[in-house]
Design an enzyme around this catalytic site. Structure first.
Site, PDB file in Angstrom:
ATOM      1  N   HIS A  33       0.851  -1.199   0.000  1.00  9.48           N
ATOM      2  CA  HIS A  33       0.000   0.000   0.000  1.00  9.48           C
ATOM      3  C   HIS A  33       0.877   1.236   0.000  1.00  9.48           C
ATOM      4  O   HIS A  33       1.943   1.263   0.621  1.00  9.48           O
ATOM      5  CB  HIS A  33      -0.982  -0.012   1.182  1.00  9.48           C
ATOM      6  CG  HIS A  33      -0.361   0.222   2.522  1.00  9.48           C
ATOM      7  ND1 HIS A  33      -0.198   1.476   3.060  1.00  9.48           N
ATOM      8  CD2 HIS A  33       0.132  -0.648   3.444  1.00  9.48           C
ATOM      9  CE1 HIS A  33       0.355   1.379   4.261  1.00  9.48           C
ATOM     10  NE2 HIS A  33       0.575   0.108   4.520  1.00  9.48           N
TER      11      HIS A  33
ATOM     12  N   ASP B  63       6.406   2.162   6.018  1.00  7.33           N
ATOM     13  CA  ASP B  63       5.000   1.751   5.991  1.00  7.33           C
ATOM     14  C   ASP B  63       4.234   2.621   5.001  1.00  7.33           C
ATOM     15  O   ASP B  63       3.644   3.637   5.384  1.00  7.33           O
ATOM     16  CB  ASP B  63       4.388   1.883   7.382  1.00  7.33           C
ATOM     17  CG  ASP B  63       2.971   1.331   7.455  1.00  7.33           C
ATOM     18  OD1 ASP B  63       2.630   0.457   6.641  1.00  7.33           O
ATOM     19  OD2 ASP B  63       2.221   1.791   8.307  1.00  7.33           O
TER      20      ASP B  63
ATOM     21  N   GLU C  82      -4.959   1.503   2.719  1.00  8.94           N
ATOM     22  CA  GLU C  82      -4.775   0.478   3.766  1.00  8.94           C
ATOM     23  C   GLU C  82      -4.902   1.064   5.159  1.00  8.94           C
ATOM     24  O   GLU C  82      -5.448   0.427   6.058  1.00  8.94           O
ATOM     25  CB  GLU C  82      -3.401  -0.183   3.602  1.00  8.94           C
ATOM     26  CG  GLU C  82      -3.189  -1.416   4.463  1.00  8.94           C
ATOM     27  CD  GLU C  82      -2.595  -1.102   5.839  1.00  8.94           C
ATOM     28  OE1 GLU C  82      -2.531  -2.018   6.682  1.00  8.94           O
ATOM     29  OE2 GLU C  82      -2.192   0.056   6.069  1.00  8.94           O
ATOM     30  N   GLU C  83      -4.393   2.273   5.341  1.00 14.18           N
ATOM     31  CA  GLU C  83      -4.416   2.885   6.674  1.00 14.18           C
ATOM     32  C   GLU C  83      -5.835   3.248   7.114  1.00 14.18           C
ATOM     33  O   GLU C  83      -6.056   3.567   8.273  1.00 14.18           O
ATOM     34  CB  GLU C  83      -3.538   4.136   6.693  1.00 14.18           C
ATOM     35  CG  GLU C  83      -2.064   3.899   6.385  1.00 14.18           C
ATOM     36  CD  GLU C  83      -1.348   3.073   7.448  1.00 14.18           C
ATOM     37  OE1 GLU C  83      -1.975   2.744   8.483  1.00 14.18           O
ATOM     38  OE2 GLU C  83      -0.168   2.750   7.253  1.00 14.18           O
TER      39      GLU C  83
ATOM     40  N   GLU D 212       4.243  -5.639   4.453  1.00 11.62           N
ATOM     41  CA  GLU D 212       3.798  -4.652   5.439  1.00 11.62           C
ATOM     42  C   GLU D 212       4.961  -4.178   6.299  1.00 11.62           C
ATOM     43  O   GLU D 212       6.102  -4.552   6.084  1.00 11.62           O
ATOM     44  CB  GLU D 212       2.698  -5.244   6.330  1.00 11.62           C
ATOM     45  CG  GLU D 212       1.312  -4.722   6.039  1.00 11.62           C
ATOM     46  CD  GLU D 212       1.166  -3.228   6.290  1.00 11.62           C
ATOM     47  OE1 GLU D 212       2.073  -2.602   6.857  1.00 11.62           O
ATOM     48  OE2 GLU D 212       0.126  -2.680   5.901  1.00 11.62           O
TER      49      GLU D 212
ATOM     50  N   HIS E 254       4.928   5.162  12.009  1.00 12.54           N
ATOM     51  CA  HIS E 254       3.813   6.123  11.921  1.00 12.54           C
ATOM     52  C   HIS E 254       4.184   7.492  12.495  1.00 12.54           C
ATOM     53  O   HIS E 254       3.345   8.153  13.097  1.00 12.54           O
ATOM     54  CB  HIS E 254       2.563   5.591  12.630  1.00 12.54           C
ATOM     55  CG  HIS E 254       1.783   4.627  11.789  1.00 12.54           C
ATOM     56  ND1 HIS E 254       0.539   4.141  12.164  1.00 12.54           N
ATOM     57  CD2 HIS E 254       2.059   4.036  10.591  1.00 12.54           C
ATOM     58  CE1 HIS E 254       0.095   3.318  11.238  1.00 12.54           C
ATOM     59  NE2 HIS E 254       0.995   3.223  10.276  1.00 12.54           N
TER      60      HIS E 254
END
Length: 921
Positions: free
Chosen positions: A205, A217, A251-252, A278, A354
């Protein structure tokens, strides 16, 4: 003097009954004789065997043999051996983790070019769903690269087809519901020019959370997939099956992109298996942490093809137990597509996952190389395999899989593992049963002692765990929680030394009290056995040491049987922890019998434990690598209590087969003194605040996570009029320290503005997609987004079955949340979302998370509610809609920017503008 006389009189009386025939016993004739017996006793207590031929002065004297201390382990030597053993194991684990690539690159995968893709993707900044960066810039870049690959491979034996999908849908996930409209997916189909009936899916993603560049990510995975696509497209031979590369743009947002593809795209019906790439960390090795469901052929393919294997079924069972607050597209493909797959993720350095620190420069080129080598090799193997054509034929059964220091993966079917496990358990019980049949087991003595020692070990675990947890509570109460977040080894020194010291102290006391109980029992008349225990004291020490080895074996064997009976593939861990120590003990039985706990025995014993222990050390690293950063984004439980518990359990399990060394050692006083000193020093340092939890050091940032929303809340009554209106900065602390480190820097953020849940409002009256009690609300001016939410009740009608159907329309930003809270006596019966059946998210609330891409129409939905028999003044239901402005000019306000400037560098305040509108009907 009278007491001493009685003592020796009892000794002589007992010895007449207990000594072997032919061993003369000295009679007590006078004070001189008493002194002679005392000297004789002091001699004999340390001897190992009797010799009836050798007598002196009427007192049986044993042939001169080495004293028992010769058979016991010197404290310094024992501590040195165990310390070296632990350091060597940790060195091996650390070396294997640093060694990202084994051997020379073949040139099939170009990591340098993949890095260029990574830097291009992240150069646009954060890419939330609905943003121009995600929906236009990144999509255009990916399409540009794919078209280039298509052009240069056009003359080859395989064809490449591209499709941009903009799906719309709704489904239930993780207790709530999500709805999406026109999110972006790029699907690339590579197949032989004659076509393919069966497809292997590779998924990444490219969207991110707000305010993070998302290099790890998950931009790096998309960069890797582009290069894998290039390599496969340029093969000179045709593929047997097709490969479908999905570049997923949502995806998030609760895994919406993968759901849109697998449930709506026409190519999805041909997908037979998938690989999902991932990240829960930044860089390092990518770990295979879940496979299946069932379909053991997938992990066998990884085992056969991966050039740099890194896999653990333990990670799979931890992840699937929901101990970690995250999920991946694996769930969607498994639950909605009913297809098996492999889930890989970068797991190292989750401290900056993140955050703004997730940048390309933190990902080593070797990390990209190893990921590319592995994915390319596994995909090439799978698309040429016969299993992909009909996976159902090979679908049954699970696999036990684990790697040894990243060099080789051990994988075998779970049913084979069951046979191995039970065989190991039977061998252990036979070993223990043989001891029960030994002539020395008079009256079941061995069984009784084994039971008592087992109770003692379990009790020592409980005492140790409770002690360390109590210390962690005290540390939290002192306001020093998470001192280890930036200095991980400090927690090992403090909580680890406390756990080790408590365990050693418990068993040292047990060893000493055991001797006292022998003397007491002897003086009270239990002479025959106990006099032998005293006279052969050293031999008995060796026997007790061996007894505690048997206890460790029994406890691990119990865990082995339990795990196996419950179908856990991670039962291989206790199997290794039983099989190798048992085999080692049997091989060293003669050495131990002849020389006791000699240095040679101790070294060989540790060598026998090396393989299971080095793997167990890796598993301990894996647990800490994953859970320690997770505690920085979880405020549900006291972080120190959780980490102290993990540290203590790790030490208790790791030390199990070294426990008997305490009983084989001459002393433990210096070890206890050293551990006590280490604990005391670190407790004082922690109490004085010497270890600060956070840092902005560029080489290894450990930021404090804070979410700040500049929000306006408006509550409407039954008549549609505004009942209340307020605005402020809503602040969420994501770890257990709250704002204690922020308040001295920003005094306005203090406990006086902590929020309380307003029970009469959905989700406590705040604009969030989860319930969070660790909040502060600082009054601020109202926000006026240029794209405000438009919420409208389109219709309200009674149905013939007695419900009320309400239809709504919403226009707003790309991220919105809908909360429904029926009032007392009312209940939802059906709605537009998912499968049409409402499901509570919290005790009495429903939650729907909505996302849309570009050019999306208004969001329309309906629900039916069963009204209460008597409608109260609050109406039937409260409906709240929250909006989140994650990007663009509406994301910032002057007040928000001013507040962000005041936060320290070691904090990571992720911020945006939001609104909350509540209506009653």
């Amino acid at each position: 003097m009278l007491l001493r006389f009685y003592f020796y009189h009892r000794l002589l009386h007992c010895s007449e009954r207990s000594f072997p025939q032919g061993v003369p016993v000295a009679r007590m004739q006078s004070g001189t004789n008493i002194r002679r017996i005392k000297a004789c006793l002091q001699n004999n207590v340390s001897e190992r065997n009797y010799d009836p031929e050798d007598q002196t002065n009427g007192c049986s004297v044993v042939k001169k043999k080495p004293e028992v201390s010769f058979y016991l382990l010197h404290e310094g030597v024992g501590v040195a051996l165990v310390t070296v053993f632990i350091l060597v194991l940790w060195g091996l684990v650390h070396l294997s983790l640093q060694q990202l690539v084994f051997g020379k690159a073949t040139g099939e995968f170009n990591a340098v070019r993949a890095r260029e893709h990574l830097e291009r993707i992240t150069s646009v900044g954060p890419r939330p769903v609905g943003s121009r960066e995600n929906e236009v810039l990144t999509v255009n870049f990916l399409l540009e690269q794919i078209e280039h690959i298509k052009a240069i491979s056009a003359s080859g034996p395989n064809s490449l087809t591209v499709d941009v999908q903009r799906p719309t849908g709704s489904y239930k996930i993780l207790g709530g519901f999500t709805s999406y409209c026109k999110v972006s997916n790029i699907a690339v189909r590579l197949e032989p020019k004659a076509g393919a009936q069966h497809l292997m899916l590779a998924n990444c993603h490219f969207d991110t959370v707000a305010n993070s560049p998302g290099a790890s990510d998950d931009a790096v995975s998309c960069a890797v997939m582009l290069e894998v696509l290039r390599s496969l497209a340029n093969l000179s031979t045709p593929l047997r099956h097709g490969v479908l590369f999905l570049f997923n743009g949502a995806e998030e947002t609760m895994l919406q992109g993968s759901h849109g593809f697998i449930t709506q795209h026409p190519w999805a019906k041909q997908v037979r298996a998938f690989i999902n790439l991932e990240a829960v960390g930044v860089g390092g090795k990518e770990l295979v942490f879940q496979t299946g469901p069932e379909n053991p052929w997938l992990i066998q393919a990884y085992n056969h093809a991966a050039k740099h294997p890194f896999a653990s079924v333990v990670g799979q069972e931890i992840f699937q137990s929901r101990l970690l607050p995250s999920d991946t597209d694996f769930r969607i493909y498994r639950d909605f597509g009913n297809i098996p797959g492999i889930d890989l993720a970068f797991i190292e350095n989750g401290f900056i996952y993140h955050t703004k620190y997730d940048t390309p420069d933190r990902i080593l080129t070797d990390s990209i190389q190893r990921a590319g080598d592995n994915i390319l090799a596994v995909l090439k193997h799978l698309v040429m395999s016969k299993e992909l054509a009909d996976p159902s034929e090979y679908a049954h059964g699970n696999m036990v899989f684990f790697d040894l220091l990243g060099m080789v993966v051990v994988a075998y079917p779970a049913h084979v593992g069951t046979i191995i496990n039970y065989t190991t358990a039977i061998a252990t019980f036979l070993y223990l049963f043989k001891k029960c049949l030994h002539p020395s087991n008079v009256g079941g003595r061995y069984v009784k002692e084994l039971a008592c020692a087992t109770v003692a070990v379990i009790l020592s675990w409980l005492v140790t765990l409770l002690t360390v947890v109590f210390i962690a509570f005290v540390v939290s109460l002192m306001g020093r929680s998470m001192f280890w977040y930036n200095n991980f080894y400090t927690c090992m020194f403090m909580y680890g030394s406390a756990a080790t010291g408590m365990m050693v102290l418990f068993h040292t006391l047990s060893k000493n009290l055991y001797g006292v109980s022998c003397v007491c029992g002897w003086a009270c008349g239990a002479c025959p056995t106990l006099v032998k225990n005293l006279l052969y004291g050293g031999a008995r020490r060796l026997e007790v040491g061996e007894l505690y080895f048997d206890v460790s074996l029994l406890l691990w064997c119990g865990a082995l049987v339990y795990f196996t009976a419950n179908g856990l593939c991670s039962a291989y861990v206790p199997m290794l922890m039983v099989a190798f120590p048992l085999a080692t003990k049997l091989l060293l039985a003669r050495e131990f019998k002849l020389r006791g706990a000699s240095v040679k025995y101790s070294v060989l014993y540790q060598l026998g434990l090396a393989l299971p222990y080095v793997h167990f050390m890796f598993l301990i690293w894996l647990v800490f690598e994953v859970f320690t950063p997770t505690l920085g984004r979880s405020n549900t439980y006291p972080a120190d209590v959780v980490l102290a518990t993990i540290v203590t359990l790790s030490i208790l399990f790791f030390s199990s087969f070294f426990l008997h060394f305490i009983y084989l050692a001459r002393s433990t006083k210096w070890l206890l003194a050293g551990l006590g000193t280490v604990f005391t020093v670190f407790l004082l340092l922690v109490s004085c605040g010497m270890f600060f939890p956070y840092t902005a050091d560029p080489s290894g940032p450990r930021p404090k996570r804070v979410f700040i929303q500049h929000t306006t809340r408006i509550v409407h009554g039954l008549d549609g009029q505004v009942e209340s209106r307020d605005s402020g900065l809503w602040i969420n602390s994501f770890d257990y320290t709250g704002m204690q480190h922020i308040t001295p820097i920003i005094p306005e953020i203090n406990d006086t503005i902590m929020t309380n849940c307003q029970e009469d409002r959905p989700f406590c009256g705040y604009p969030w997609f989860r319930s969070d009690k660790n909040n502060w609300y600082l009054p601020a001016p109202e926000v006026f987004p240029k794209s405000p939410v438009e919420f409208q009740l389109l219709s309200k009608e009674e149905t013939k079955w007695g419900t009320v159907k309400m239809t709504f329309e919403v226009k707003g930003p790309s991220h919105m949340s809908l909360y429904l809270m029926p009032h007392r006596g009312a209940s939802l019966s059906s709605w537009w979302f998912g499968d049409g059946t409402p499901q509570l998210y919290l005790a009495r609330e429903y939650f729907i998370f909505y996302t849309h891409g570009l050019d999306a129409p208004a969001w329309n939905f309906w629900f039916e509610i069963q009204p209460p028999r008597e409608e109260g003044p609050e109406g039937m239901i409260s409906v709240a809609i929250s909006s989140h402005y994650y990007f663009g000019e509406d994301q910032r306000t002057v007040q928000l920017d001013d507040m962000l400037q005041r936060f320290p560098k070691w904090a990571y305040p992720s911020s945006w503008v939001s609104t909350y509108h509540m209506y009653r009907y």
